[in-house]
Motif scaffolding. Structure first.
Motif, PDB file in Angstrom:
ATOM      1  N   MET A   1      45.386  18.205  -9.739  1.00  0.00           N
ATOM      2  CA  MET A   1      45.901  18.913 -10.904  1.00  0.00           C
ATOM      3  C   MET A   1      44.884  18.962 -12.017  1.00  0.00           C
ATOM      4  SD  MET A   1      49.906  17.666 -11.001  1.00  0.00           S
ATOM      5  CE  MET A   1      50.296  18.842 -12.287  1.00  0.00           C
ATOM      6  N   ASN A   2      44.072  17.891 -12.157  1.00  0.00           N
ATOM      7  CA  ASN A   2      43.020  17.897 -13.181  1.00  0.00           C
ATOM      8  C   ASN A   2      41.998  18.990 -12.891  1.00  0.00           C
ATOM      9  OD1 ASN A   2      44.192  15.780 -14.597  1.00  0.00           O
ATOM     10  ND2 ASN A   2      43.013  14.210 -13.490  1.00  0.00           N
ATOM     11  N   ILE A   3      41.629  19.099 -11.593  1.00  0.00           N
ATOM     12  CA  ILE A   3      40.664  20.137 -11.222  1.00  0.00           C
ATOM     13  C   ILE A   3      41.265  21.511 -11.478  1.00  0.00           C
ATOM     14  CG2 ILE A   3      39.379  21.155  -9.301  1.00  0.00           C
ATOM     15  CD1 ILE A   3      39.188  18.352  -8.106  1.00  0.00           C
ATOM     16  N   GLY A   4      42.535  21.693 -11.071  1.00  0.00           N
ATOM     17  CA  GLY A   4      43.188  22.982 -11.303  1.00  0.00           C
ATOM     18  C   GLY A   4      43.308  23.290 -12.781  1.00  0.00           C
ATOM     19  N   GLN A   5      43.639  22.244 -13.583  1.00  0.00           N
ATOM     20  CA  GLN A   5      43.761  22.458 -15.016  1.00  0.00           C
ATOM     21  C   GLN A   5      42.415  22.841 -15.622  1.00  0.00           C
ATOM     22  OE1 GLN A   5      46.892  22.047 -16.303  1.00  0.00           O
ATOM     23  NE2 GLN A   5      46.177  22.978 -18.223  1.00  0.00           N
ATOM     24  N   ALA A   6      41.336  22.174 -15.129  1.00  0.00           N
ATOM     25  CA  ALA A   6      40.001  22.493 -15.644  1.00  0.00           C
ATOM     26  C   ALA A   6      39.615  23.926 -15.300  1.00  0.00           C
ATOM     27  CB  ALA A   6      38.983  21.516 -15.089  1.00  0.00           C
ATOM     28  N   LEU A   7      39.958  24.350 -14.062  1.00  0.00           N
ATOM     29  CA  LEU A   7      39.646  25.719 -13.676  1.00  0.00           C
ATOM     30  C   LEU A   7      40.410  26.716 -14.553  1.00  0.00           C
ATOM     31  CD1 LEU A   7      39.684  25.441  -9.786  1.00  0.00           C
ATOM     32  CD2 LEU A   7      37.683  25.741 -11.235  1.00  0.00           C
ATOM     33  N   HIS A   8      41.687  26.372 -14.815  1.00  0.00           N
ATOM     34  CA  HIS A   8      42.539  27.303 -15.572  1.00  0.00           C
ATOM     35  C   HIS A   8      42.192  27.336 -17.056  1.00  0.00           C
ATOM     36  CE1 HIS A   8      46.234  28.770 -17.532  1.00  0.00           C
ATOM     37  NE2 HIS A   8      46.391  29.509 -16.416  1.00  0.00           N
TER      38      HIS A   8
ATOM     39  N   GLN B   1      44.016  32.052  -8.984  1.00  0.00           N
ATOM     40  CA  GLN B   1      44.730  31.726  -7.744  1.00  0.00           C
ATOM     41  C   GLN B   1      44.384  30.318  -7.272  1.00  0.00           C
ATOM     42  OE1 GLN B   1      47.012  33.447  -6.342  1.00  0.00           O
ATOM     43  NE2 GLN B   1      46.856  35.367  -7.498  1.00  0.00           N
ATOM     44  N   LEU B   2      43.102  29.960  -7.353  1.00  0.00           N
ATOM     45  CA  LEU B   2      42.685  28.622  -6.937  1.00  0.00           C
ATOM     46  C   LEU B   2      43.305  27.565  -7.835  1.00  0.00           C
ATOM     47  CD1 LEU B   2      40.946  26.907  -5.073  1.00  0.00           C
ATOM     48  CD2 LEU B   2      39.024  27.244  -6.643  1.00  0.00           C
ATOM     49  N   ALA B   3      43.352  27.851  -9.121  1.00  0.00           N
ATOM     50  CA  ALA B   3      43.958  26.895 -10.051  1.00  0.00           C
ATOM     51  C   ALA B   3      45.444  26.724  -9.771  1.00  0.00           C
ATOM     52  CB  ALA B   3      43.730  27.379 -11.492  1.00  0.00           C
ATOM     53  N   ARG B   4      46.120  27.814  -9.412  1.00  0.00           N
ATOM     54  CA  ARG B   4      47.542  27.704  -9.099  1.00  0.00           C
ATOM     55  C   ARG B   4      47.769  26.887  -7.828  1.00  0.00           C
ATOM     56  NH1 ARG B   4      50.259  33.624 -10.343  1.00  0.00           N
ATOM     57  NH2 ARG B   4      49.971  33.589 -12.617  1.00  0.00           N
ATOM     58  N   GLY B   5      46.865  27.053  -6.836  1.00  0.00           N
ATOM     59  CA  GLY B   5      47.010  26.251  -5.616  1.00  0.00           C
ATOM     60  C   GLY B   5      46.786  24.781  -5.865  1.00  0.00           C
ATOM     61  N   LEU B   6      45.829  24.461  -6.734  1.00  0.00           N
ATOM     62  CA  LEU B   6      45.542  23.053  -7.019  1.00  0.00           C
ATOM     63  C   LEU B   6      46.519  22.460  -8.029  1.00  0.00           C
ATOM     64  CD1 LEU B   6      41.655  23.277  -7.258  1.00  0.00           C
ATOM     65  CD2 LEU B   6      42.986  22.277  -5.411  1.00  0.00           C
ATOM     66  N   CYS B   7      46.946  23.263  -8.965  1.00  0.00           N
ATOM     67  CA  CYS B   7      47.841  22.786 -10.023  1.00  0.00           C
ATOM     68  C   CYS B   7      48.977  23.785 -10.196  1.00  0.00           C
ATOM     69  CB  CYS B   7      47.062  22.613 -11.337  1.00  0.00           C
ATOM     70  SG  CYS B   7      48.078  21.985 -12.703  1.00  0.00           S
ATOM     71  N   PRO B   8      50.020  23.700  -9.322  1.00  0.00           N
ATOM     72  CA  PRO B   8      51.102  24.694  -9.376  1.00  0.00           C
ATOM     73  C   PRO B   8      52.004  24.487 -10.585  1.00  0.00           C
ATOM     74  CG  PRO B   8      51.596  23.017  -7.771  1.00  0.00           C
ATOM     75  CD  PRO B   8      50.227  22.708  -8.266  1.00  0.00           C
ATOM     76  N   VAL B   9      51.475  24.774 -11.756  1.00  0.00           N
ATOM     77  CA  VAL B   9      52.254  24.576 -12.983  1.00  0.00           C
ATOM     78  C   VAL B   9      53.450  25.508 -13.021  1.00  0.00           C
ATOM     79  CG1 VAL B   9      50.275  23.738 -14.285  1.00  0.00           C
ATOM     80  CG2 VAL B   9      50.706  26.180 -14.160  1.00  0.00           C
ATOM     81  N   HIS B  10      53.382  26.597 -12.185  1.00  0.00           N
ATOM     82  CA  HIS B  10      54.475  27.537 -12.188  1.00  0.00           C
ATOM     83  C   HIS B  10      55.737  26.972 -11.541  1.00  0.00           C
ATOM     84  CE1 HIS B  10      51.986  27.831  -8.668  1.00  0.00           C
ATOM     85  NE2 HIS B  10      53.013  28.341  -7.992  1.00  0.00           N
ATOM     86  N   LEU B  11      55.602  25.806 -10.846  1.00  0.00           N
ATOM     87  CA  LEU B  11      56.793  25.175 -10.295  1.00  0.00           C
ATOM     88  C   LEU B  11      57.752  24.779 -11.416  1.00  0.00           C
ATOM     89  CD1 LEU B  11      55.327  22.886  -7.504  1.00  0.00           C
ATOM     90  CD2 LEU B  11      56.679  24.961  -7.211  1.00  0.00           C
ATOM     91  N   VAL B  12      57.171  24.324 -12.489  1.00  0.00           N
ATOM     92  CA  VAL B  12      57.996  23.866 -13.612  1.00  0.00           C
ATOM     93  C   VAL B  12      58.466  25.047 -14.444  1.00  0.00           C
ATOM     94  CG1 VAL B  12      58.041  22.404 -15.666  1.00  0.00           C
ATOM     95  CG2 VAL B  12      56.761  21.682 -13.638  1.00  0.00           C
ATOM     96  N   SER B  13      57.550  26.002 -14.654  1.00  0.00           N
ATOM     97  CA  SER B  13      57.876  27.114 -15.557  1.00  0.00           C
ATOM     98  C   SER B  13      58.756  28.164 -14.893  1.00  0.00           C
ATOM     99  CB  SER B  13      56.581  27.747 -16.071  1.00  0.00           C
ATOM    100  OG  SER B  13      55.799  28.203 -14.979  1.00  0.00           O
ATOM    101  N   HIS B  14      58.575  28.438 -13.613  1.00  0.00           N
ATOM    102  CA  HIS B  14      59.299  29.521 -12.950  1.00  0.00           C
ATOM    103  C   HIS B  14      60.253  29.044 -11.851  1.00  0.00           C
ATOM    104  CE1 HIS B  14      56.780  32.359 -15.094  1.00  0.00           C
ATOM    105  NE2 HIS B  14      55.685  31.716 -14.665  1.00  0.00           N
TER     106      HIS B  14
END
Length: 625
Positions: free
Chosen positions: A428-435, A483-496
């Motif tokens: 999630m840290n990597i995904g957050q950094a990418l995003h 897309q890569l950030a969503r795969g690593l850090c699916p923040v949309h699970l919480v939001s959507h």
């Protein structure tokens, strides 16, 4: 529903087959159960031992009588053949010597001048050709060179037949008995033939008296060997016999010259079977004249093809097994006697053993129920007391081991969860950094590229198109990074929500041509605990990725549902591809990670794969925050 009901009824029926016996056994004390079990085992052991001896003795008796009957049948076969061969040989020899005397008498007349040589030979030929042997046997003469001097077939006279092997033997021996095979011109098969030779030296003629072996039977006198065969006895009433192909008894102690095939009151099927099989073993029921009932008999038989006779030796099985009946009765009596003795002895011994064991059995029952604190009071120094002390030491070790194992399992689960959570945090840290970092940076570069393109275009610089292409590439890079950030850090699970995340997985892989995605979601199904949602999301994503890259499929279904009966949530990813190996060697780490993720969230993970496709199925109870 019907099938389940039928099965239930059948089970109840089977359980109620012997209610009385089961109730009786369950109500018995242990000492009596031990008594009955030991006595039954002893009785069965004696019975099996005696049965083995009985069968072994019976088998040996059968083998011995079969061997005796087989040897006797072979002896009868040889006796008949020998008798017939001697009779035929003597008959042919007598005919040959008689004709030799005739030629000698004619030769004396020639020597005395009373008859010319040509007339003598002509008269000798007439005498020889006037004689027949059996139905088709005949006489002929050969000279010393193999030439035909006299023969019923006139066209052969004067020809040389020395090319035949038996003729060369005749030329060599000149005197004696000879057997060979011969086929006349109008015949298809060779037939066995025999001849006797007599040498008339003055003319150099070999007088041959020949006949086919199949016709020897007409020249044989059965009385020469009948008594020898009838004298053979097997047991009290077993005997040997000989039948011809017409069913007539050639030699039989009670049915001499009777034709079984023409006697309605006599069974003939067994004889027809012998005629068909020619050689072997037969068992059937037969009632001799004067007997009140048919008895089972064993027959070993053989076939003499030259005469088409069946020769056989027989013995009645009731006489054969009479000693076995006595042995069986003795075995039964001994078994019952020993059973009674052992019943009494076992009853006395069991009373001294079963009582002290009751307490131990109670402690064992408590231990098997999970009570590892159960202990025995050891008051005696005998084997039961030693067993109690061994039980106590075993329970001490078992309780300590169980406690240590529970601690190790708890620590292992905690460590596994911590390792997975650390990995998820790093992901999630990597995904957050990418995003949050790389995406804005790339967006800024794209903006600068747009400004450069606008400036170059205002000056009509040809490089404006190149700057525009760079801008498009930067926009693609931004989208791929998202897309890569969503795969690593699916923040949309919480939001959507979890259902939206599953639909987005299908959208992410929709660029693969030739694959159709379908998502079916039950309303109201949601994963409230964030870590469970993340693990399920990654399992679904990995399953879709495997289907797209390895399954060679054209359809992938994502199904999320809740079972109304038990409330479990079911996530299924199904494809119609060629299937996968659920236990690959050296590869397939994705499947192992999916199974491990399911284990972390206490979910059931199953793979159903085959040539028609693969289904990844995860089921779990909903977990709240």
């Amino acid at each position: 529903m019907t099938r389940r009901k039928t099965t239930h009824v059948t089970k109840e029926t089977k359980q109620g087959n012997f209610p009385g016996i089961r109730l009786f056994l369950s109500s018995l004390q242990i000492r009596y159960k031990f008594l009955l079990s030991f006595a039954l085992i002893f009785f069965l052991s004696m019975l099996l031992c005696n049965l083995f001896i009985y069968v072994y003795v019976r088998h040996n008796i059968e083998d011995r009588i079969e061997s005796e009957l087989t040897n006797t049948t072979a002896m009868i076969y040889n006796l008949v053949n020998t008798s017939m061969n001697v009779a035929i040989k003597n008959h042919l020899r007598a005919v040959a010597e008689k004709n030799l005397d005739i030629l000698t008498a004619l030769y004396r007349k020639v020597s005395a001048g009373a008859l010319s040589r040509e007339d003598a030979r002509k008269r000798a030929a007439e005498v020889i050709l006037s004689q027949t042997i059996g139905a088709s046997g005949y006489l002929y003469c050969l000279d010393s060179n193999g030439g035909v001097a006299v023969h019923p077939r006139a066209e052969l006279i004067g020809t040389n037949v020395a090319e035949h092997a038996f003729v060369r033997q005749m030329m060599e021996k000149k005197q004696g008995y000879l057997e060979y095979e011969w086929k006349n011109p109008d015949e298809k098969n060779l037939r066995a033939k025999a001849l006797y030779m007599a040498h008339f030296e003055p003319w150099g003629w070999i007088i041959a008296v020949s006949a086919y072996r199949s016709e020897f039977i007409r020249l044989v006198n059965v009385r020469d060997f009948r008594q020898s065969i009838l004298s053979l006895k097997f047991g009290q009433s077993g005997y040997a016999f000989v039948f011809d192909k017409e069913g007539r008894a050639i030699i039989h102690p009670a049915l001499q010259d009777v034709n079984i095939f023409q006697t309605p009151e006599l069974p003939d099927q067994y004889l027809k079977d012998m005629m068909e099989r020619k050689k072997g073993r037969s068992v059937y029921y037969w009632k001799n004249p004067g007997e009140s009932r048919a008895r089972k008999k064993l027959v070993m038989f053989n076939y003499i093809p030259e005469y088409q006779w069946i020769v056989a030796s027989s013995s009645y099985l009731d006489e054969l097994y009479q000693p076995l009946k006595t042995i069986r009765n003795v075995f039964i009596g001994i078994s019952l006697l020993f059973f009674s003795i052992m019943l009494a002895v076992t009853f006395g011994i069991s009373r001294t053993i079963t009582t002290p064991l009751r307490q131990l059995m109670t402690r064992f029952s408590a231990a098997t129920a999970g009570d590892y604190s159960a202990r025995m009071e050891s008051r005696s120094g005998d084997e039961v007391g030693q067993l109690a002390r061994y039980f106590n030491r075993f329970m001490d070790q078992l309780e300590a081991t169980q406690q240590a194992l529970e601690r190790d399992i708890t620590r292992s689960k905690i460590l596994e969860k911590q390792v997975m959570q650390a990995g998820e945090r790093e992901r999630m840290n990597i995904g957050q950094a990418l995003h949050d970092d790389l995406c804005p940076h790339l967006i800024g570069i794209a903006g600068l590229t747009a400004v450069i393109r606008k400036d170059l275009k205002s000056r009509q610089d040809p490089a404006a198109d190149l700057a525009g292409k760079m801008g498009e590439l930067m926009e693609d890079a931004v989208e791929k990074t998202r897309q890569l950030a969503r795969g690593l850090c699916p923040v949309h699970l919480v939001s959507h929500g979890f259902q939206s995340a599953l639909e987005e997985i299908a959208d992410q892989f929709a660029y693969y041509s030739g694959i159709r995605f379908e998502c079916r979601m039950d309303e109201g199904v949601d994963i409230l605990e964030e870590s469970c949602a993340i693990h399920l999301y990654h399992i679904a994503r990995e399953a879709v990725n495997n289907g797209v890259k390895h399954a060679k499929c054209d359809r992938i279904n994502i199904d999320l549902s809740r079972d109304a009966a038990d409330g479990q949530i079911h996530l299924k990813v199904t494809d119609n591809g060629t299937g996968i190996d659920p236990e690959p060697s050296g590869r397939g780490i994705g499947l192992q990670i999916m199974a491990y993720r399911a284990k972390i969230i206490n979910a059931q993970f199953n793979i159903d794969t085959g040539p028609k496709g693969t289904q990844i199925h995860v089921s779990m109870l909903p977990v709240e925050k």
